[in-house]
Design a protein around this motif. Structure first.
Motif, PDB file in Angstrom:
ATOM      1  N   THR A  52      10.994  77.820  91.684  1.00  0.00           N
ATOM      2  CA  THR A  52      12.374  77.398  91.845  1.00  0.00           C
ATOM      3  C   THR A  52      12.569  76.956  93.280  1.00  0.00           C
ATOM      4  O   THR A  52      12.251  77.677  94.212  1.00  0.00           O
ATOM      5  N   ASP A  54      15.616  75.359  95.504  1.00  0.00           N
ATOM      6  CA  ASP A  54      16.997  74.919  95.591  1.00  0.00           C
ATOM      7  C   ASP A  54      17.183  74.234  96.939  1.00  0.00           C
ATOM      8  O   ASP A  54      16.355  74.365  97.828  1.00  0.00           O
ATOM      9  N   LYS A  73      28.192  70.495  91.059  1.00  0.00           N
ATOM     10  CA  LYS A  73      27.924  71.510  92.082  1.00  0.00           C
ATOM     11  C   LYS A  73      28.890  71.349  93.237  1.00  0.00           C
ATOM     12  O   LYS A  73      29.224  72.306  93.908  1.00  0.00           O
ATOM     13  N   GLN A  87      23.379  68.834  89.121  1.00  0.00           N
ATOM     14  CA  GLN A  87      21.975  69.145  88.909  1.00  0.00           C
ATOM     15  C   GLN A  87      21.754  69.060  87.407  1.00  0.00           C
ATOM     16  O   GLN A  87      22.415  69.747  86.631  1.00  0.00           O
ATOM     17  N   ALA A 156      14.152  68.821  93.025  1.00  0.00           N
ATOM     18  CA  ALA A 156      14.365  70.263  93.155  1.00  0.00           C
ATOM     19  C   ALA A 156      13.844  70.865  91.855  1.00  0.00           C
ATOM     20  O   ALA A 156      13.594  70.148  90.893  1.00  0.00           O
ATOM     21  N   TYR A 161      18.604  67.060  91.693  1.00  0.00           N
ATOM     22  CA  TYR A 161      20.008  66.892  92.057  1.00  0.00           C
ATOM     23  C   TYR A 161      20.321  65.407  92.083  1.00  0.00           C
ATOM     24  O   TYR A 161      19.487  64.591  92.468  1.00  0.00           O
TER      25      TYR A 161
END
Length: 189
Positions: A52, A54, A73, A87, A156, A161
């Motif tokens: 992951t 971010d 977001k 996202q 990401a 995104y």
């Protein structure tokens, strides 16, 4: 003498016990080689764990932060231009094609790949009559002539995104430097 048959039995037992292990090792090696060959040829591919990743970014001081809902977001405004950050999934090409489909008489399409701090970032720009409005994007469904979209697709994990600035041509042109500054500020958290 009675010990000899016992010793022989122990040796036979040990030999029998090691044979399956050797076969298992041979099978494991054969499977590993087959997998390596399949992966090299592209015929098979074991799932790779995805980390992951971010991101964060710096909002230009001239922009106003707006309320966000749903998939967004973040939402900002820069004069008459609106900037949304979502996202979501889908390939870069699929999303660019979808955005193209939201413009009638699209012209001055530009696509650029740049190196960002999180990987390759795709920048796209297009102009025309925007027809992609509606409740899903929180906008009037009426077509808007003389509109532009300037967007960045940022890698990401698990999904990219999408930063999109949309508005009248002049508003998007005026906001391009701040939008690009935001894109340049994107970094892994």
């Amino acid at each position: 003498m009675k010990r000899a048959p016992l010793a022989l039995a122990v040796l036979l037992f040990a030999a029998c016990k090691s044979a399956p292990t050797e076969n298992a090792n041979a099978n494991a090696n054969a499977n590993a080689n087959a997998n390596a060959n399949a992966n090299a040829s592209g015929a098979a591919h074991a799932p790779t764990p995805t980390a992951t990743v971010d991101i964060s970014w710096t909002v230009p001081s001239a922009w106003k932060t707006e309320p966000s809902a749903g998939m967004r977001k973040a939402t900002y405004s820069a004069g008459e231009a609106s900037i949304s950050v979502i996202q979501a999934g889908g390939s870069t090409d699929d999303n660019v094609d979808r955005w193209k489909g939201q413009f009638e008489g699209m012209h001055d399409f530009k696509r650029e790949e740049i190196d960002g701090k999180t990987g390759r970032i795709t920048l796209v720009e297009m102009h025309g009559k925007f027809t992609g409005g509606g409740m899903m994007v929180g906008d009037s469904p009426d077509p808007k002539p003389g509109y532009a979209l300037y967007a960045a697709i940022v890698p990401a994990a698990p999904t990219p995104y999408f930063f999109k600035m949309l508005g009248p041509d002049k508003a998007v042109a005026a906001g391009r430097p701040d939008f690009r500054a935001l894109v340049d500020s994107i970094r892994a958290k």
